[in-house]
Design a protein around this motif. Structure first.
Motif, PDB file in Angstrom:
ATOM      1  N   TYR A 295       0.773  -1.240   0.000  1.00  0.00           N
ATOM      2  CA  TYR A 295       0.000   0.000   0.000  1.00  0.00           C
ATOM      3  C   TYR A 295       0.804   1.291   0.000  1.00  0.00           C
ATOM      4  O   TYR A 295       0.272   2.335  -0.361  1.00  0.00           O
ATOM      5  N   ILE A 296       2.081   1.247   0.392  1.00  0.00           N
ATOM      6  CA  ILE A 296       2.863   2.489   0.351  1.00  0.00           C
ATOM      7  C   ILE A 296       2.873   3.082  -1.066  1.00  0.00           C
ATOM      8  O   ILE A 296       2.663   4.282  -1.226  1.00  0.00           O
ATOM      9  N   PRO A 297       3.046   2.260  -2.120  1.00  0.00           N
ATOM     10  CA  PRO A 297       2.994   2.853  -3.463  1.00  0.00           C
ATOM     11  C   PRO A 297       1.612   3.436  -3.820  1.00  0.00           C
ATOM     12  O   PRO A 297       1.520   4.308  -4.673  1.00  0.00           O
ATOM     13  N   ILE A 298       0.570   2.978  -3.156  1.00  0.00           N
ATOM     14  CA  ILE A 298      -0.786   3.432  -3.472  1.00  0.00           C
ATOM     15  C   ILE A 298      -1.164   4.684  -2.682  1.00  0.00           C
ATOM     16  O   ILE A 298      -1.689   5.637  -3.250  1.00  0.00           O
ATOM     17  N   VAL A 299      -0.918   4.690  -1.356  1.00  0.00           N
ATOM     18  CA  VAL A 299      -1.387   5.809  -0.524  1.00  0.00           C
ATOM     19  C   VAL A 299      -0.267   6.546   0.215  1.00  0.00           C
ATOM     20  O   VAL A 299      -0.531   7.572   0.837  1.00  0.00           O
ATOM     21  N   GLY A 300       0.935   6.029   0.178  1.00  0.00           N
ATOM     22  CA  GLY A 300       2.060   6.705   0.826  1.00  0.00           C
ATOM     23  C   GLY A 300       2.374   6.164   2.208  1.00  0.00           C
ATOM     24  O   GLY A 300       1.525   5.595   2.886  1.00  0.00           O
ATOM     25  N   GLU A 301       3.618   6.372   2.610  1.00  0.00           N
ATOM     26  CA  GLU A 301       4.112   5.819   3.875  1.00  0.00           C
ATOM     27  C   GLU A 301       3.441   6.443   5.099  1.00  0.00           C
ATOM     28  O   GLU A 301       3.126   5.736   6.063  1.00  0.00           O
ATOM     29  N   ALA A 302       3.196   7.747   5.076  1.00  0.00           N
ATOM     30  CA  ALA A 302       2.597   8.405   6.244  1.00  0.00           C
ATOM     31  C   ALA A 302       1.213   7.826   6.545  1.00  0.00           C
ATOM     32  O   ALA A 302       0.885   7.562   7.707  1.00  0.00           O
ATOM     33  N   GLN A 303       0.410   7.614   5.510  1.00  0.00           N
ATOM     34  CA  GLN A 303      -0.931   7.056   5.742  1.00  0.00           C
ATOM     35  C   GLN A 303      -0.834   5.617   6.228  1.00  0.00           C
ATOM     36  O   GLN A 303      -1.594   5.209   7.108  1.00  0.00           O
ATOM     37  N   ILE A 304       0.089   4.849   5.708  1.00  0.00           N
ATOM     38  CA  ILE A 304       0.240   3.455   6.153  1.00  0.00           C
ATOM     39  C   ILE A 304       0.707   3.410   7.602  1.00  0.00           C
ATOM     40  O   ILE A 304       0.193   2.618   8.401  1.00  0.00           O
ATOM     41  N   ASP A 305       1.650   4.248   7.985  1.00  0.00           N
ATOM     42  CA  ASP A 305       2.084   4.310   9.382  1.00  0.00           C
ATOM     43  C   ASP A 305       0.886   4.578  10.287  1.00  0.00           C
ATOM     44  O   ASP A 305       0.704   3.912  11.312  1.00  0.00           O
ATOM     45  N   TYR A 306       0.084   5.549   9.910  1.00  0.00           N
ATOM     46  CA  TYR A 306      -1.096   5.924  10.695  1.00  0.00           C
ATOM     47  C   TYR A 306      -2.106   4.773  10.758  1.00  0.00           C
ATOM     48  O   TYR A 306      -2.592   4.423  11.843  1.00  0.00           O
ATOM     49  N   MET A 307      -2.406   4.173   9.614  1.00  0.00           N
ATOM     50  CA  MET A 307      -3.421   3.110   9.572  1.00  0.00           C
ATOM     51  C   MET A 307      -2.968   1.860  10.330  1.00  0.00           C
ATOM     52  O   MET A 307      -3.776   1.220  11.003  1.00  0.00           O
ATOM     53  N   LEU A 308      -1.685   1.504  10.215  1.00  0.00           N
ATOM     54  CA  LEU A 308      -1.194   0.337  10.943  1.00  0.00           C
ATOM     55  C   LEU A 308      -1.354   0.540  12.450  1.00  0.00           C
ATOM     56  O   LEU A 308      -1.797  -0.365  13.159  1.00  0.00           O
ATOM     57  N   LYS A 309      -0.999   1.725  12.919  1.00  0.00           N
ATOM     58  CA  LYS A 309      -1.129   2.001  14.351  1.00  0.00           C
ATOM     59  C   LYS A 309      -2.594   2.026  14.783  1.00  0.00           C
ATOM     60  O   LYS A 309      -2.955   1.444  15.812  1.00  0.00           O
ATOM     61  N   LYS A 310      -3.436   2.675  13.984  1.00  0.00           N
ATOM     62  CA  LYS A 310      -4.844   2.850  14.360  1.00  0.00           C
ATOM     63  C   LYS A 310      -5.663   1.567  14.211  1.00  0.00           C
ATOM     64  O   LYS A 310      -6.547   1.295  15.021  1.00  0.00           O
ATOM     65  N   PHE A 311      -5.386   0.772  13.166  1.00  0.00           N
ATOM     66  CA  PHE A 311      -6.251  -0.365  12.838  1.00  0.00           C
ATOM     67  C   PHE A 311      -5.606  -1.738  13.003  1.00  0.00           C
ATOM     68  O   PHE A 311      -6.320  -2.731  13.125  1.00  0.00           O
ATOM     69  N   GLN A 312      -4.274  -1.831  12.958  1.00  0.00           N
ATOM     70  CA  GLN A 312      -3.660  -3.147  12.898  1.00  0.00           C
ATOM     71  C   GLN A 312      -2.634  -3.421  13.980  1.00  0.00           C
ATOM     72  O   GLN A 312      -1.865  -4.367  13.873  1.00  0.00           O
ATOM     73  N   SER A 313      -2.625  -2.627  15.035  1.00  0.00           N
ATOM     74  CA  SER A 313      -1.804  -2.981  16.187  1.00  0.00           C
ATOM     75  C   SER A 313      -2.547  -4.073  16.959  1.00  0.00           C
ATOM     76  O   SER A 313      -3.766  -4.228  16.825  1.00  0.00           O
ATOM     77  N   ALA A 314      -1.832  -4.825  17.755  1.00  0.00           N
ATOM     78  CA  ALA A 314      -2.478  -5.885  18.544  1.00  0.00           C
ATOM     79  C   ALA A 314      -3.586  -5.303  19.417  1.00  0.00           C
ATOM     80  O   ALA A 314      -4.671  -5.905  19.541  1.00  0.00           O
TER      81      ALA A 314
END
Length: 163
Positions: free
Chosen positions: A28-47
């Motif tokens: 997804y970094i090529p699609i939406v960028g690293e900043a959005q992926i960092d945010y989404m991983l923390k918000k939605f995909q942390s344990a």
């Protein structure tokens, strides 16, 4: 051999967090960028985020190939549809029918609950996934943009499969 097991422990959620970190960054970094992926991983995909989602009605399942965790899915029952929130497989394991097996598993879950449809959202620029969903019987219902905070949006298509 493909197997699917419900994620029920913090250890399972940690495995999903690690898988998500690999898959999302690669895809997804090529699609939406690293900043959005960092945010989404923390918000939605942390344990912890996964544990909170499970507490609110989501079910997570780990996907295994030869007993190795290689992906995961998340679903939630809505009124008369099963919402497929997440379906992800490590790139090295794509093309091995893992995603198709997972979707068949989801269909069985939906039918067992007497639900009429499966719905999902998919990023508009995720062409491979859109084409795969179409091949599996999903119809595109059109655009849906969701504000996820911090100035980020998910710019998706909503898709549905009638059972």
């Amino acid at each position: 051999m493909i197997s699917i097991n419900e994620a029920i422990s913090i250890e399972d959620y940690n495995v999903i967090e690690r898988l998500g970190n690999i898959i999302w960054r690669e895809h997804y970094i090529p699609i939406v960028g690293e900043a959005q992926i960092d945010y989404m991983l923390k918000k939605f995909q942390s344990a912890n985020a996964i544990a909170n989602q499970v507490a609110s009605g989501y079910s997570y399942f780990l996907l295994y190939y030869d007993m190795i965790p290689v992906g995961y899915i998340a679903i939630k029952k809505h009124v008369d549809t099963l919402f497929l929130s997440k379906i992800y497989v490590l790139s090295g394991y794509r093309g091995k029918k893992i995603g198709k097996t997972a979707l068949e598993f989801i269909e069985v879950k939906a039918k067992n609950q007497r639900l009429k449809t499966i719905t999902l959202t998919v990023n508009k620029n995720n062409r491979n996934a859109i084409n795969a969903y179409k091949k599996l019987g999903f119809d595109n219902l059109g655009s849906i943009v969701t504000d996820i905070g911090e100035g980020f949006v998910m710019d998706d298509y909503k898709m549905v499969k009638t059972l």
